[in-house]
Design an enzyme around this catalytic site. Structure first.
Site, short mmCIF file in Angstrom:
data_model
loop_
_atom_site.label_atom_id
_atom_site.label_comp_id
_atom_site.label_asym_id
_atom_site.label_seq_id
_atom_site.Cartn_x
_atom_site.Cartn_y
_atom_site.Cartn_z
N HIS A 69 0.68 -1.34 0.10
CA HIS A 69 -0.30 -0.29 0.00
C HIS A 69 1.51 0.79 0.03
O HIS A 69 1.55 1.62 0.89
CB HIS A 69 -0.82 -0.29 0.91
N GLU A 72 1.95 3.95 3.06
CA GLU A 72 1.84 3.41 3.95
C GLU A 72 3.87 3.72 4.49
O GLU A 72 4.65 2.30 4.44
CB GLU A 72 1.57 2.70 4.01
N ARG A 127 -2.97 4.79 -2.16
CA ARG A 127 -3.04 3.65 -1.59
C ARG A 127 -3.39 2.36 -2.74
O ARG A 127 -1.89 1.32 -2.79
CB ARG A 127 -4.11 3.20 -0.94
N ASN A 144 -3.57 -5.61 -1.75
CA ASN A 144 -3.88 -6.91 -0.78
C ASN A 144 -5.07 -6.59 -0.86
O ASN A 144 -6.24 -7.32 0.51
CB ASN A 144 -3.96 -6.26 0.84
N HIS A 196 2.97 -3.50 6.72
CA HIS A 196 1.53 -2.53 6.62
C HIS A 196 1.89 -1.54 7.57
O HIS A 196 2.36 -1.96 8.06
CB HIS A 196 0.29 -3.22 6.06
N SER A 197 1.29 -0.49 7.21
CA SER A 197 0.76 0.33 8.54
C SER A 197 -0.39 0.93 8.55
O SER A 197 -1.01 0.96 7.27
CB SER A 197 1.54 1.55 8.63
N GLU A 270 0.89 -4.58 10.64
CA GLU A 270 0.74 -2.93 10.86
C GLU A 270 0.99 -2.38 11.55
O GLU A 270 1.37 -2.95 11.99
CB GLU A 270 -1.06 -2.93 11.22
#
Lengths: 309, 94
Positions: A69, A72, A127, A144, A196-197, A270
């Protein structure tokens, strides 16, 4: 930067700077690091994976990817830091040296290059991928939600304008297809970690169904060890669990597919925002975030080494 | 560059499942152009949503009308973006 020693890990970088970093790292560590191109993006950018190997042939391997993404940013920045850390710690840190003496590591730092370039040039909040959808004015697919695991079920959108648009078919995104082909071609990946974050979670399958994964107990215990190691540095608290239980139903996700391929140690991170910045985490938090995450990655990698299957 | 002046990020606290569903109703209103940074999940899990300037009042009114708690996590997204860019330019300048 003249070298990866003078490269600034405490600031965000553009795609060209990260690709330049990769080339420097390879040039500085010819016996340890190589750069593979696993495909080209929708807009024609090369997709690179760094391979860290101390020999052998098609050794059991660990896959780590960041930036699927694109907005991020702390994840791609952490990926750069991980790459340097690997070259620094091999031969120095006994635990990590044992891992790399027996396994290879594949690290894809910019998993969505088109989206990442777009966050720098046009829209910092982008994203998805940048593929055009014939039936809509809206661009991009959520990479994702595009994997062939529960694809099309609840937990993704069929609306091209949605941030969780799954795409017209599984693996429709070349950025996803390239990884699928690589993983299938390699055939000996034992751990797959997609980063991810944000929201401080360590997640494992499943996302598309509530049925527990066959290895749920081991994955849960390993997650607990990993988040404990992570918190030991700065006290950053992570929750852990299956995707569907810890957050919500998500279909077509990366680690549900990798798990379906027999890769038992399939995890999604995350990363932090411990405060109130969300995706706009200040650059001053890049290194602390990468450092704490590395401890969790080490825990998972060491477990993978010690539990061959 | 897309401009985010006046965009706010709200951190929404949902106490129960009906409130989660209420926020999901917002998610379906495309004209509001909401960008969920952390989507509606379970009661107790914070929901973070970027709200464009033109939608801020409507969204706040909706939440207040349904007694859904929220706070402003980011007052102005563009201000944070500007800081981020300044930090990168400062690095390049050095």
């Amino acid at each position: 930067a003249e070298s990866t020693d003078t490269f600034n890990y405490a600031t965000y970088h553009t795609l060209d700077e990260i690709y330049g970093f990769m080339d420097m790292l390879v040039a500085e560590n010819p016996g340890l690091v190589s750069k593979l191109q696993i495909g080209n993006t929708y807009e024609g950018r090369p997709i690179y994976v760094l391979k860290f190997s101390t020999g052998g042939n098609n050794r059991p391997a660990i896959w780590i990817d960041t930036g699927i993404h694109s907005r991020e940013w702390v994840t791609q920045a952490s990926g750069v830091w991980f790459a340097k850390k690997i070259t620094q710690d091999y031969g120095q840190d006994p635990t990590f040296t044992a891992i790399l003496d027996s396994m290879d590591i594949f690290l894809e730092i910019v998993t969505n290059p088109d989206g990442f370039a777009y966050t720098h040039s046009k829209n910092r909040m982008w994203r998805k991928t940048r593929s055009l959808n014939p039936s809509s004015a809206c661009v991009g697919v959520d990479p994702n939600r595009n994997w062939d695991a529960g694809f099309g079920m609840a937990g993704a959108s069929s609306n091209p304008c949605s941030e969780t648009y799954r795409g017209k078919s599984a693996n429709s995104e070349v950025e996803v297809r390239s990884i699928v082909d690589f993983v299938k071609g390699h055939g000996n990946i034992k751990a797959f970690i997609s980063i991810h974050s944000y929201s401080q979670l360590l997640l494992y399958p499943y996302g598309y169904k509530t049925e527990p994964a066959p290895d749920q107990q081991e994955l849960d215990q390993l997650s607990e060890s990993a988040v404990t190691a992570l918190a030991s540095l700065y006290g950053t608290k992570f929750k852990y669990g299956s995707i569907i239980k810890a957050i919500y139903q998500a279909s077509g996700s990366t680690v549900d597919w990798t798990y379906s391929q027999g890769i038992k140690y399939s995890f999604t991170f995350e990363l932090r925002d411990t405060g109130r910045y969300g995706f706009l985490l200040p650059a001053s938090q890049i290194i602390p975030t990468a450092q704490e995450t590395w401890l969790a990655l080490l825990t998972i990698m060491e477990h993978t080494l010690n539990h061959p299957y | 560059h897309e401009d985010f002046v006046g965009h706010q990020v709200l951190r929404i606290s949902v106490a129960d499942e009906p409130q989660v569903q209420k926020v999901k109703e917002l998610e379906d209103l495309e004209h509001l152009q909401l960008d969920f940074w952390r989507g509606p999940a379970q009661p107790g899990s914070p929901i973070d949503v970027r709200v464009p300037f033109l939608s801020v009042q409507a969204v706040k009114a909706f939440l207040e009308a349904h007694s859904v708690g929220y706070e402003i996590m980011i007052e102005d997204v563009q201000a944070l973006l500007d800081q981020e860019q300044e930090q990168m330019f400062a690095f390049w300048a050095r």
